[in-house]
Design a protein around this motif. Sequence first.
Motif, mmCIF file in Angstrom:
data_model
loop_
_atom_site.group_PDB
_atom_site.id
_atom_site.type_symbol
_atom_site.label_atom_id
_atom_site.label_comp_id
_atom_site.label_asym_id
_atom_site.label_seq_id
_atom_site.Cartn_x
_atom_site.Cartn_y
_atom_site.Cartn_z
ATOM 1 N N ARG A 400 -1.252 -2.584 4.694
ATOM 2 C CA ARG A 400 -0.025 -3.372 4.827
ATOM 3 C C ARG A 400 0.171 -4.294 3.612
ATOM 4 O O ARG A 400 1.283 -4.437 3.085
ATOM 5 N N GLN A 401 -0.922 -4.891 3.117
ATOM 6 C CA GLN A 401 -0.818 -5.775 1.957
ATOM 7 C C GLN A 401 -0.486 -4.995 0.690
ATOM 8 O O GLN A 401 0.298 -5.459 -0.162
ATOM 9 N N LEU A 402 -1.033 -3.813 0.526
ATOM 10 C CA LEU A 402 -0.685 -2.970 -0.616
ATOM 11 C C LEU A 402 0.802 -2.641 -0.615
ATOM 12 O O LEU A 402 1.463 -2.643 -1.669
ATOM 13 N N ARG A 403 1.323 -2.384 0.593
ATOM 14 C CA ARG A 403 2.750 -2.098 0.691
ATOM 15 C C ARG A 403 3.587 -3.299 0.252
ATOM 16 O O ARG A 403 4.596 -3.159 -0.467
ATOM 17 N N LEU A 404 3.176 -4.503 0.622
ATOM 18 C CA LEU A 404 3.906 -5.709 0.229
ATOM 19 C C LEU A 404 3.850 -5.918 -1.281
ATOM 20 O O LEU A 404 4.857 -6.290 -1.907
ATOM 21 N N TRP A 405 2.701 -5.661 -1.896
ATOM 22 C CA TRP A 405 2.591 -5.832 -3.347
ATOM 23 C C TRP A 405 3.430 -4.792 -4.082
ATOM 24 O O TRP A 405 4.065 -5.096 -5.096
ATOM 25 N N GLN A 406 3.423 -3.569 -3.563
ATOM 26 C CA GLN A 406 4.241 -2.541 -4.205
ATOM 27 C C GLN A 406 5.721 -2.859 -4.078
ATOM 28 O O GLN A 406 6.503 -2.684 -5.035
ATOM 29 N N ASP A 407 6.123 -3.329 -2.912
ATOM 30 C CA ASP A 407 7.525 -3.694 -2.726
ATOM 31 C C ASP A 407 7.924 -4.846 -3.638
ATOM 32 O O ASP A 407 9.095 -4.968 -4.037
ATOM 33 N N ALA A 408 6.942 -5.694 -4.013
ATOM 34 C CA ALA A 408 7.224 -6.814 -4.922
ATOM 35 C C ALA A 408 7.198 -6.385 -6.383
ATOM 36 O O ALA A 408 7.437 -7.215 -7.273
ATOM 37 N N GLY A 409 6.926 -5.114 -6.647
ATOM 38 C CA GLY A 409 6.933 -4.606 -8.013
ATOM 39 C C GLY A 409 5.697 -4.948 -8.806
ATOM 40 O O GLY A 409 5.733 -4.904 -10.052
ATOM 41 N N LEU A 410 4.595 -5.239 -8.154
ATOM 42 C CA LEU A 410 3.371 -5.606 -8.863
ATOM 43 C C LEU A 410 2.608 -4.347 -9.275
ATOM 44 O O LEU A 410 2.668 -3.313 -8.579
ATOM 45 N N PRO A 411 1.867 -4.403 -10.374
ATOM 46 C CA PRO A 411 1.026 -3.272 -10.804
ATOM 47 C C PRO A 411 -0.242 -3.227 -9.954
ATOM 48 O O PRO A 411 -1.283 -3.776 -10.309
ATOM 49 N N VAL A 412 -0.184 -2.575 -8.801
ATOM 50 C CA VAL A 412 -1.287 -2.599 -7.838
ATOM 51 C C VAL A 412 -2.469 -1.786 -8.355
ATOM 52 O O VAL A 412 -2.328 -0.861 -9.168
ATOM 53 N N VAL A 413 -3.604 -2.176 -7.903
ATOM 54 C CA VAL A 413 -4.858 -1.475 -8.200
ATOM 55 C C VAL A 413 -5.496 -1.072 -6.872
ATOM 56 O O VAL A 413 -5.138 -1.604 -5.812
ATOM 57 N N PRO A 414 -6.448 -0.137 -6.900
ATOM 58 C CA PRO A 414 -7.074 0.276 -5.634
ATOM 59 C C PRO A 414 -7.751 -0.896 -4.918
ATOM 60 O O PRO A 414 -8.340 -1.774 -5.548
ATOM 61 N N VAL A 415 -7.653 -0.870 -3.604
ATOM 62 C CA VAL A 415 -8.284 -1.880 -2.759
ATOM 63 C C VAL A 415 -9.403 -1.211 -1.962
ATOM 64 O O VAL A 415 -9.193 -0.184 -1.323
ATOM 65 N N ALA A 416 -10.587 -1.805 -2.013
ATOM 66 C CA ALA A 416 -11.751 -1.260 -1.306
ATOM 67 C C ALA A 416 -11.990 -2.040 -0.013
ATOM 68 O O ALA A 416 -11.912 -3.270 0.007
ATOM 69 N N VAL A 417 -12.258 -1.310 1.053
ATOM 70 C CA VAL A 417 -12.595 -1.928 2.344
ATOM 71 C C VAL A 417 -13.959 -1.393 2.784
ATOM 72 O O VAL A 417 -14.342 -0.265 2.472
#
Length: 598
Positions: A400-417
């Motif tokens: 869900r947080q990755l989706r918010l960052w992408q919608d904000a136009g940020l250069p997202v990187v992989p997130v590890a859980v």
Amino acid sequence: MLQIDNALIILNQMRGIVQCVTQESSRTSSRFRTQFRFSEETIRRIVGLLAVMLICVVGLETRIRVQEQESLAITVLRDREAISAGLHASHQTQYLRAGIASLLIILAAASIIHVFGRKQRLYVQLEHAQRQKQDLIEQLREERNRAFQLASHDYLTGIPNRMEFLALGHKELARARRSRKLCALFFLDLDKFKPVNDTLGHAVGDELLKAVAVRLRGLVREYDLLGRFGGDEFVLLVAELPSEDHMSALARKLIDAICTPFLDIEGHDIEISASIGIALAPRDGNDMATLLARADSAMYLAKGSGRGNFRFCDPALNETTARRYELVSRFRRAISENEFCLHYQARVRLSDFSIAGLEALVRWRHPEHGLIYPSEFIPLAETNDLIGLLGEWVIDAACRQLRLWQDAGLPVVPVAVNISARQLNDGSLSRRVMEALEAHDIAPCLLELEVTESCFMENAHSATEQLLNLQQIGIKISLDDYGTGFSSLNQLKRLPVGAIKIDRSFVQDIRNDTSDMMIVSSTIILAHNLGLRVVAEGVESSEQLVHLKTAGCDEVQGFYFHRPGAPESIPALLLRAPLIPVNACGFVAAAPSASFSS
């Protein structure tokens, strides 16, 4: 008579032969001797022997006369009547002897049969007496066991009474002292049991006590010692417990079982509760009397704090236990009300100090206790089968947080859980991860899963199969806390992982400990030869960074570059150029915080 006739015939024949020999002895003597090569002396001996044989056979009187001039003659006198009379008398004697012998044989046989028959009757009587004796012994043994059961076990519930519990308890404590294992005594008292007896009758109360004993027996191990001290008091002695957490979990399980309504007890549905006091050996005492006294005191403390509670003899344990119980009780509610949150920490490439990815670390924003770190609530979640729910929430929250960052136009990187062993062995991890990716429209390459070596201990084949399925759709897999588990190099070669993360315990003293430095260097070389990336955790100083970069480490993670931060602080981090170490900006690195791990 037949024998006599045959003997006479033989004698007549012999007499003719002898007369022939006598009459022509002179003429035929030389020829006879020449033909048969017998001397006269030999002939005399033969005739004499034949005569003796005839006398022995038929009793004839025989006379042998040797005439002169080398002639031989045999004269046989016979008297048929005399011979018959002699034979008759002999036969009568023989008949008498045979009759007497037969009679003796019959008497001997009858005696033998009588003796054997008597022995058989005696054997049957002895066998019957033996059976009676064995039956009597069995009856005595049953009576002794029944008497022992009545003396050592509670007549109502069938579990050991006070006397037997104390005797067995002393032996168990001695065994625990030799093995140096923790031993706990639970003193359980039913709450509001007296009103049940007073209102519903003692018969209903007795049936309720039986049902309570059955439930308690079903919750403990076969070799745990459960007893009833009378009334509504039950005592449980549990050995070989690894920690106080397991005692708390067992106490809560016992209370929950008692609080479950008892249905159809003599036609009544009864709800009761229980209070438990706990004493530990050897800390609270080394003998049964001391442990019972202190557990009894702790039980009254539990009753004073409210029904359906448990207390330790040690007040410090009571405070810790109360907090843990409060957290466990609120855990499900905290998930549904979003009291958990994710903080993110950057992983930095050593080639250009750019951000290679983020690790999601779970925190609990408790309304009363503030921010709680995972080192406190993750063990509780694992012990109480809540880790699966928390793991699902973390995966969904990260997507869900990755989706918010992408919608904000940020250069997202992989997130590890982090994935726990319970999730990996559940069998539904692949489906839940793909559902979360689809729900938030996230590319699989943006999600990484970190597993520990312990995840493969229970069912390596199933765990490997699930990770392969996730790897095939583009999700990256990392092996977390490498070097602290039990995996072999052969297993590392087979696991579907793309990176290994060296545990912070090998990094924190890499400047001073040659062994740590050699382990880290060897691990990096091994991983590179297997085509794996290497990430070092817990980097907090420039000296550690220099050693890791010199050894060829690919990425690092730690306070030296970035502290875990809330999602609101990450956009500025993603937009920043190569990451500047925190210390270079004048910040002082603090002790590392605990991270969510299985």
